[in-house]
Design a protein around this motif. Sequence first.
Motif, PDB file in Angstrom:
ATOM      1  N   GLY A 195      27.278 -58.442  13.718  1.00 16.63           N
ATOM      2  CA  GLY A 195      27.395 -58.105  12.241  1.00 16.63           C
ATOM      3  C   GLY A 195      27.037 -56.558  11.355  1.00 16.63           C
ATOM      4  O   GLY A 195      27.106 -55.687  12.045  1.00 16.63           O
ATOM      5  N   LEU A 196      26.420 -56.471  10.773  1.00 14.47           N
ATOM      6  CA  LEU A 196      25.498 -54.811  10.452  1.00 14.47           C
ATOM      7  C   LEU A 196      24.825 -54.502   8.759  1.00 14.47           C
ATOM      8  O   LEU A 196      24.720 -56.028   8.066  1.00 14.47           O
ATOM      9  CB  LEU A 196      27.451 -54.160   9.507  1.00 14.47           C
ATOM     10  N   GLU A 197      23.441 -54.429   9.470  1.00 12.22           N
ATOM     11  CA  GLU A 197      22.919 -54.883   8.449  1.00 12.22           C
ATOM     12  C   GLU A 197      23.056 -53.028   7.414  1.00 12.22           C
ATOM     13  O   GLU A 197      23.179 -51.993   7.446  1.00 12.22           O
ATOM     14  CB  GLU A 197      21.362 -54.618   8.841  1.00 12.22           C
ATOM     15  N   LEU A 198      23.755 -53.607   6.180  1.00 13.49           N
ATOM     16  CA  LEU A 198      24.061 -52.754   5.157  1.00 13.49           C
ATOM     17  C   LEU A 198      23.313 -51.715   4.766  1.00 13.49           C
ATOM     18  O   LEU A 198      23.099 -50.293   4.983  1.00 13.49           O
ATOM     19  CB  LEU A 198      24.737 -53.608   4.274  1.00 13.49           C
ATOM     20  N   PRO A 199      21.811 -51.855   5.274  1.00 14.67           N
ATOM     21  CA  PRO A 199      20.828 -50.407   4.434  1.00 14.67           C
ATOM     22  C   PRO A 199      20.725 -49.483   5.352  1.00 14.67           C
ATOM     23  O   PRO A 199      20.969 -48.581   5.301  1.00 14.67           O
ATOM     24  CB  PRO A 199      19.830 -51.341   4.019  1.00 14.67           C
ATOM     25  N   ILE A 212      16.115 -65.988   6.135  1.00 13.75           N
ATOM     26  CA  ILE A 212      15.818 -64.874   5.484  1.00 13.75           C
ATOM     27  C   ILE A 212      14.124 -64.890   5.545  1.00 13.75           C
ATOM     28  O   ILE A 212      13.727 -65.441   5.210  1.00 13.75           O
ATOM     29  CB  ILE A 212      16.284 -65.702   4.333  1.00 13.75           C
ATOM     30  N   GLY A 213      13.363 -63.696   5.690  1.00 18.56           N
ATOM     31  CA  GLY A 213      12.519 -63.499   5.774  1.00 18.56           C
ATOM     32  C   GLY A 213      12.066 -62.409   4.359  1.00 18.56           C
ATOM     33  O   GLY A 213      12.408 -63.476   3.179  1.00 18.56           O
ATOM     34  N   ASP A 214      11.810 -60.885   4.270  1.00 13.49           N
ATOM     35  CA  ASP A 214      11.996 -60.794   3.153  1.00 13.49           C
ATOM     36  C   ASP A 214      12.996 -59.851   2.567  1.00 13.49           C
ATOM     37  O   ASP A 214      13.285 -58.824   2.321  1.00 13.49           O
ATOM     38  CB  ASP A 214      10.479 -59.438   3.639  1.00 13.49           C
ATOM     39  N   GLY A 215      13.619 -60.940   2.571  1.00 14.58           N
ATOM     40  CA  GLY A 215      15.314 -60.263   2.037  1.00 14.58           C
ATOM     41  C   GLY A 215      16.070 -60.106   3.300  1.00 14.58           C
ATOM     42  O   GLY A 215      15.846 -60.075   4.296  1.00 14.58           O
ATOM     43  N   CYS A 216      17.195 -60.057   2.646  1.00 14.89           N
ATOM     44  CA  CYS A 216      18.476 -59.161   3.416  1.00 14.89           C
ATOM     45  C   CYS A 216      19.845 -59.017   2.536  1.00 14.89           C
ATOM     46  O   CYS A 216      19.871 -59.018   1.976  1.00 14.89           O
ATOM     47  CB  CYS A 216      18.684 -60.772   4.759  1.00 14.89           C
ATOM     48  N   ASP A 217      20.211 -57.922   3.501  1.00 14.83           N
ATOM     49  CA  ASP A 217      21.668 -57.813   3.111  1.00 14.83           C
ATOM     50  C   ASP A 217      22.574 -57.039   4.470  1.00 14.83           C
ATOM     51  O   ASP A 217      22.662 -56.531   4.900  1.00 14.83           O
ATOM     52  CB  ASP A 217      21.669 -56.191   2.601  1.00 14.83           C
TER      53      ASP A 217
END
Length: 298
Positions: A195-199, A212-217
């Motif tokens: 995977g890749l964390e977009l931010p 999901i914690g406090d959001g994900c992208d």
Amino acid sequence: MHPVSPSLAGPDRSGQPSEHPFTGLFPLPRGQRFAWVRLHGRELLVLDHPRCQAVFSRQGGQLLHFQPRGERPMLWCAPRWPQVGAIRGGVPVCWPWFGRHPTQNGWPAHGWARLEEWKLLRNEADEQGLYVSWELELCDWRVRLDAELGDTLQLRLQTSHEDSEPCLLSQALHAYWRIGDIAGASLGGLQGRKGLELPTRQDFSQQGELRIGDGCDLLFQPGGPLRMYDGIWQRRLRLDTGGSPETLVWHPGSRPLRDVSWSEALGFLCVEAAGGIHESLCLKPGEVASLGLKASLE
């Protein structure tokens, strides 16, 4: 076509059935499968079948609501819509670019498709379900969305262009899946997938179920079907991105969204069929780029 004023009840986190923004559209007159209505300035196609109910918007060719008969809705849609602009919820078609345009800052996020009026090519019904096709032509580009709706939801997006040179493309079927509460949701089937964390643009390998914690992208490489478990409503959705190049998983967490309250945002998780998000697709003349999305209850 006639105006309607459906109930706009919010999500019910008690585990009891809750209304949705399209409650007042159903049922259609006996035996009628399709009807045009106008709501919040948009032209909507309402579909009513013994196996399911659904709503499309002509703006965006967007599936806003899908509910198998006797079940809760599969899709989440915001109860408040802007007077102009994109509708948040359902399955927006992000096309022909995803996110911000790479060079034109003034152009709309997620492309033109969500804002344009699509042409209805087909609306048919049989004993198994409903079949709807939409098309949008934009300059040299052509995109078509085919939907099969019954006990399951199936979408197929196909893109081509008539330019003599290769063109860059990124796109997504940006599905908002409805859940009882994000805190009780998990996503299985990603174990070991890259995977890749977009931010942050950081690579990773998924370990175990995704919670999901406090959001994900997050952007994942293609793989097998996923299973979304909803602990509040005690149901599982089987999600299949149909061989699409990429799978996106997104939730805003505590980040505010326009016209969506914090409590309303707890009621969805986005799992999307996508392509060209990490690196834009280069679509040669005569080539067709496809995305597929299928969902069913287990």
